[in-house]
Design a protein around this motif. Structure first.
Motif, PDB file in Angstrom:
ATOM      1  N   PHE A  87      -3.515 -30.447  -0.297  1.00 22.05           N
ATOM      2  CA  PHE A  87      -3.733 -29.412   0.712  1.00 22.05           C
ATOM      3  C   PHE A  87      -3.463 -29.933   2.116  1.00 22.05           C
ATOM      4  CE2 PHE A  87      -5.426 -25.613   2.510  1.00 22.05           C
ATOM      5  CZ  PHE A  87      -6.148 -26.010   3.621  1.00 22.05           C
ATOM      6  N   CYS A  88      -3.975 -31.130   2.406  1.00 21.46           N
ATOM      7  CA  CYS A  88      -3.777 -31.737   3.734  1.00 21.46           C
ATOM      8  C   CYS A  88      -2.299 -32.016   3.983  1.00 21.46           C
ATOM      9  CB  CYS A  88      -4.588 -33.024   3.860  1.00 21.46           C
ATOM     10  SG  CYS A  88      -6.386 -32.750   3.900  1.00 21.46           S
ATOM     11  N   SER A  89      -1.591 -32.439   2.958  1.00 22.03           N
ATOM     12  CA  SER A  89      -0.164 -32.743   3.099  1.00 22.03           C
ATOM     13  C   SER A  89       0.625 -31.484   3.449  1.00 22.03           C
ATOM     14  CB  SER A  89       0.378 -33.360   1.806  1.00 22.03           C
ATOM     15  OG  SER A  89      -0.275 -34.582   1.535  1.00 22.03           O
ATOM     16  N   ILE A  90       0.273 -30.377   2.791  1.00 23.36           N
ATOM     17  CA  ILE A  90       0.951 -29.107   3.070  1.00 23.36           C
ATOM     18  C   ILE A  90       0.710 -28.659   4.500  1.00 23.36           C
ATOM     19  CG2 ILE A  90       0.983 -26.644   2.491  1.00 23.36           C
ATOM     20  CD1 ILE A  90       0.410 -27.455  -0.408  1.00 23.36           C
ATOM     21  N   GLN A  91      -0.540 -28.811   4.974  1.00 26.93           N
ATOM     22  CA  GLN A  91      -0.878 -28.412   6.341  1.00 26.93           C
ATOM     23  C   GLN A  91      -0.106 -29.236   7.356  1.00 26.93           C
ATOM     24  OE1 GLN A  91      -2.278 -25.393   5.577  1.00 26.93           O
ATOM     25  NE2 GLN A  91      -3.445 -25.780   7.447  1.00 26.93           N
ATOM     26  N   ILE A  92      -0.016 -30.536   7.120  1.00 24.83           N
ATOM     27  CA  ILE A  92       0.709 -31.423   8.047  1.00 24.83           C
ATOM     28  C   ILE A  92       2.176 -31.039   8.077  1.00 24.83           C
ATOM     29  CG2 ILE A  92       1.482 -33.792   8.419  1.00 24.83           C
ATOM     30  CD1 ILE A  92      -1.230 -34.711   7.288  1.00 24.83           C
ATOM     31  N   PHE A  93       2.740 -30.747   6.898  1.00 26.63           N
ATOM     32  CA  PHE A  93       4.148 -30.352   6.828  1.00 26.63           C
ATOM     33  C   PHE A  93       4.418 -29.068   7.592  1.00 26.63           C
ATOM     34  CE2 PHE A  93       8.337 -30.066   5.225  1.00 26.63           C
ATOM     35  CZ  PHE A  93       8.572 -28.750   4.906  1.00 26.63           C
ATOM     36  N   ASN A  94       3.548 -28.095   7.440  1.00 25.80           N
ATOM     37  CA  ASN A  94       3.715 -26.815   8.138  1.00 25.80           C
ATOM     38  C   ASN A  94       3.618 -26.966   9.641  1.00 25.80           C
ATOM     39  OD1 ASN A  94       4.089 -25.337   5.798  1.00 25.80           O
ATOM     40  ND2 ASN A  94       1.908 -24.851   5.566  1.00 25.80           N
ATOM     41  N   ASN A  95       2.764 -27.860  10.091  1.00 27.98           N
ATOM     42  CA  ASN A  95       2.568 -28.047  11.537  1.00 27.98           C
ATOM     43  C   ASN A  95       3.673 -28.841  12.186  1.00 27.98           C
ATOM     44  OD1 ASN A  95       0.191 -26.598  11.570  1.00 27.98           O
ATOM     45  ND2 ASN A  95      -1.092 -28.393  11.185  1.00 27.98           N
ATOM     46  N   THR A  96       4.488 -29.535  11.378  1.00 28.16           N
ATOM     47  CA  THR A  96       5.541 -30.380  11.949  1.00 28.16           C
ATOM     48  C   THR A  96       6.923 -29.813  11.731  1.00 28.16           C
ATOM     49  OG1 THR A  96       5.572 -31.702   9.897  1.00 28.16           O
ATOM     50  CG2 THR A  96       4.200 -32.499  11.722  1.00 28.16           C
ATOM     51  N   LYS A  97       7.040 -28.616  11.157  1.00 30.17           N
ATOM     52  CA  LYS A  97       8.351 -28.018  10.980  1.00 30.17           C
ATOM     53  C   LYS A  97       8.961 -27.674  12.336  1.00 30.17           C
ATOM     54  CE  LYS A  97       7.324 -24.630   8.213  1.00 30.17           C
ATOM     55  NZ  LYS A  97       7.519 -23.446   7.368  1.00 30.17           N
ATOM     56  N   LYS A  98      10.294 -27.803  12.454  1.00 33.01           N
ATOM     57  CA  LYS A  98      10.981 -27.491  13.697  1.00 33.01           C
ATOM     58  C   LYS A  98      10.966 -25.980  13.934  1.00 33.01           C
ATOM     59  CE  LYS A  98      14.111 -31.424  13.615  1.00 33.01           C
ATOM     60  NZ  LYS A  98      15.521 -31.864  13.608  1.00 33.01           N
ATOM     61  N   PRO A  99      10.743 -25.560  15.177  1.00 30.86           N
ATOM     62  CA  PRO A  99      10.707 -24.121  15.483  1.00 30.86           C
ATOM     63  C   PRO A  99      12.107 -23.544  15.559  1.00 30.86           C
ATOM     64  CG  PRO A  99      10.358 -25.374  17.479  1.00 30.86           C
ATOM     65  CD  PRO A  99      10.450 -26.372  16.363  1.00 30.86           C
ATOM     66  N   ALA A 100      12.737 -23.276  14.447  1.00 22.30           N
ATOM     67  CA  ALA A 100      14.090 -22.723  14.459  1.00 22.30           C
ATOM     68  C   ALA A 100      14.019 -21.221  14.318  1.00 22.30           C
ATOM     69  CB  ALA A 100      14.909 -23.343  13.331  1.00 22.30           C
ATOM     70  N   GLU A 101      14.465 -20.683  13.182  1.00 22.67           N
ATOM     71  CA  GLU A 101      14.405 -19.252  12.983  1.00 22.67           C
ATOM     72  C   GLU A 101      13.186 -18.916  12.134  1.00 22.67           C
ATOM     73  OE1 GLU A 101      19.251 -18.670  12.885  1.00 22.67           O
ATOM     74  OE2 GLU A 101      17.988 -17.713  11.403  1.00 22.67           O
ATOM     75  N   ASP A 102      12.434 -17.919  12.564  1.00 22.43           N
ATOM     76  CA  ASP A 102      11.192 -17.594  11.884  1.00 22.43           C
ATOM     77  C   ASP A 102      10.971 -16.093  11.933  1.00 22.43           C
ATOM     78  OD1 ASP A 102       8.728 -17.805  10.642  1.00 22.43           O
ATOM     79  OD2 ASP A 102       7.667 -18.191  12.523  1.00 22.43           O
ATOM     80  N   ASN A 103      10.917 -15.463  10.752  1.00 17.75           N
ATOM     81  CA  ASN A 103      10.641 -14.027  10.665  1.00 17.75           C
ATOM     82  C   ASN A 103      11.592 -13.198  11.517  1.00 17.75           C
ATOM     83  OD1 ASN A 103       8.464 -14.478   8.937  1.00 17.75           O
ATOM     84  ND2 ASN A 103       7.062 -14.777  10.653  1.00 17.75           N
ATOM     85  N   GLY A 104      12.884 -13.551  11.480  1.00 21.88           N
ATOM     86  CA  GLY A 104      13.863 -12.768  12.219  1.00 21.88           C
ATOM     87  C   GLY A 104      13.852 -13.000  13.706  1.00 21.88           C
ATOM     88  N   ILE A 105      13.247 -14.087  14.168  1.00 21.76           N
ATOM     89  CA  ILE A 105      13.192 -14.377  15.602  1.00 21.76           C
ATOM     90  C   ILE A 105      13.880 -15.710  15.855  1.00 21.76           C
ATOM     91  CG2 ILE A 105      11.713 -14.932  17.557  1.00 21.76           C
ATOM     92  CD1 ILE A 105       9.661 -13.063  16.444  1.00 21.76           C
ATOM     93  N   ILE A 106      14.842 -15.701  16.761  1.00 22.84           N
ATOM     94  CA  ILE A 106      15.486 -16.936  17.172  1.00 22.84           C
ATOM     95  C   ILE A 106      14.756 -17.451  18.394  1.00 22.84           C
ATOM     96  CG2 ILE A 106      17.637 -17.978  17.954  1.00 22.84           C
ATOM     97  CD1 ILE A 106      19.127 -15.697  16.616  1.00 22.84           C
ATOM     98  N   LYS A 107      14.258 -18.654  18.320  1.00 23.50           N
ATOM     99  CA  LYS A 107      13.493 -19.203  19.434  1.00 23.50           C
ATOM    100  C   LYS A 107      14.400 -19.999  20.360  1.00 23.50           C
ATOM    101  CE  LYS A 107       9.160 -19.366  16.873  1.00 23.50           C
ATOM    102  NZ  LYS A 107       7.993 -20.168  16.481  1.00 23.50           N
ATOM    103  N   GLY A 108      14.156 -19.867  21.641  1.00 22.36           N
ATOM    104  CA  GLY A 108      14.932 -20.588  22.624  1.00 22.36           C
ATOM    105  C   GLY A 108      14.332 -21.957  22.886  1.00 22.36           C
ATOM    106  N   THR A 146      11.872 -14.937  28.246  1.00 19.44           N
ATOM    107  CA  THR A 146      11.000 -16.078  27.965  1.00 19.44           C
ATOM    108  C   THR A 146      11.360 -16.853  26.700  1.00 19.44           C
ATOM    109  OG1 THR A 146       9.445 -14.560  26.871  1.00 19.44           O
ATOM    110  CG2 THR A 146       9.037 -15.087  29.188  1.00 19.44           C
ATOM    111  N   GLY A 147      12.599 -16.763  26.265  1.00 20.03           N
ATOM    112  CA  GLY A 147      13.060 -17.658  25.217  1.00 20.03           C
ATOM    113  C   GLY A 147      13.104 -17.111  23.815  1.00 20.03           C
ATOM    114  N   TYR A 148      12.792 -15.829  23.587  1.00 26.18           N
ATOM    115  CA  TYR A 148      12.783 -15.290  22.238  1.00 26.18           C
ATOM    116  C   TYR A 148      13.804 -14.163  22.095  1.00 26.18           C
ATOM    117  CZ  TYR A 148       8.482 -17.876  21.583  1.00 26.18           C
ATOM    118  OH  TYR A 148       7.561 -18.880  21.493  1.00 26.18           O
ATOM    119  N   ILE A 149      14.601 -14.225  21.038  1.00 24.50           N
ATOM    120  CA  ILE A 149      15.576 -13.185  20.719  1.00 24.50           C
ATOM    121  C   ILE A 149      15.290 -12.694  19.304  1.00 24.50           C
ATOM    122  CG2 ILE A 149      18.006 -12.602  20.465  1.00 24.50           C
ATOM    123  CD1 ILE A 149      18.697 -14.888  22.312  1.00 24.50           C
ATOM    124  N   LYS A 150      15.098 -11.392  19.138  1.00 27.23           N
ATOM    125  CA  LYS A 150      14.876 -10.821  17.814  1.00 27.23           C
ATOM    126  C   LYS A 150      16.213 -10.708  17.096  1.00 27.23           C
ATOM    127  CE  LYS A 150      10.917  -8.152  19.472  1.00 27.23           C
ATOM    128  NZ  LYS A 150      10.361  -6.797  19.710  1.00 27.23           N
TER     129      LYS A 150
END
Length: 249
Positions: A19-40, A107-111
């Motif tokens: 469980f702890c390993s999964i949480q650490i992995f989720n918190n360290t993922k790069k903020p790329a594309e998420d739920n149809g949102i491109i982050k700047g 502010t850096g977000y494109i849908k």
């Protein structure tokens, strides 16, 4: 019995580690594309989006949104050739104008839809506000017509741009230097924006009694904004010694 207890404890520890390993992995993922949102871009890797901007042409507009086409050299063009700008409010008393080039700040977000979407009401019509002008003197004191403002932007002041005694004029925006003519043609800069900044830089210019023409003297160059009674509104950029008398010879 003891073996069963030890086995149960071992399974619980294993599940806890997993469980702890999964949480650490989720918190360290790069903020790329998420739920149809491109982050700047993000400020100092803090997951706080930084302020972005780009130049675009207005294709369609209402009082609550506009559809724009980003310039070919803009990063946002890679997301979509059309972007809906949602104001989040209603512009009851004005529209920007179809075909006009504008600066879109967000502010850096494109849908990631088509057209793509940005939520912002921070839109500029006179080009980038922060820039630096540099000049290179010519070997003569000739006056040269560079452009007609109405050809560059039909929504701006009807005037012509002249250089006096200069070989070239460059403008630096966001650490990138390009010729002023290119900045005007691509919408990064407007002559109206140039005069707005001159009024901020030099709040007490020399004013002529010809209707209100003004001279803005910088260290290395001078800007003259004509405002004559006959309707002349031309703009001159010249050597630091240029005066109204110089260009009227």
């Amino acid at each position: 019995m003891k073996k069963k207890i030890i086995l149960i404890i071992g399974i619980m520890v294993l599940l806890l580690v997993l469980f702890c390993s999964i949480q650490i992995f989720n918190n360290t993922k790069k903020p790329a594309e998420d739920n149809g949102i491109i982050k700047g871009k993000e400020e100092n890797n803090t997951n706080i989006p930084s302020k972005e901007s780009f130049v675009a042409t207005v294709l369609e507009e209402t009082t609550t949104y506009m559809i724009v086409e980003p310039n070919e050299d803009e990063q946002e063009r890679k997301s979509s050739d059309k972007i809906v700008i949602n104001y989040g409010t209603e512009h009851i008393d004005y529209l920007f104008g179809i075909g006009r080039k504008v600066i879109i700040n967000y502010t850096g977000y494109i849908k990631e839809t088509y057209p793509a979407q940005i939520d912002t009401d921070d839109i500029l019509i006179n080009g980038y506000e922060e820039f630096e002008l540099t000049v290179k003197n010519a070997s003569n004191q000739n006056k040269t017509k560079i452009a007609s403002n109405q050809e560059l932007d039909p929504y701006s002041t009807d005037c012509d741009l002249y250089y006096y005694g200069l070989e070239e004029v460059n403008i630096t925006i966001d650490n990138k230097t390009i010729p002023l003519e290119e900045a005007l043609k691509t919408g990064k800069m407007t002559l109206d924006g140039l005069i707005i900044k001159a009024n901020k830089d030099i709040p007490n210019p020399e004013i002529y009694k010809d209707g209100g023409s003004m001279e803005y003297h910088y260290d290395n160059y001078t800007i003259i904004k004509m405002h004559k009674l006959d309707g002349n509104r031309d703009v001159y950029i010249g050597t630091k010694d240029m005066t109204m008398r110089s260009i009227q010879k």
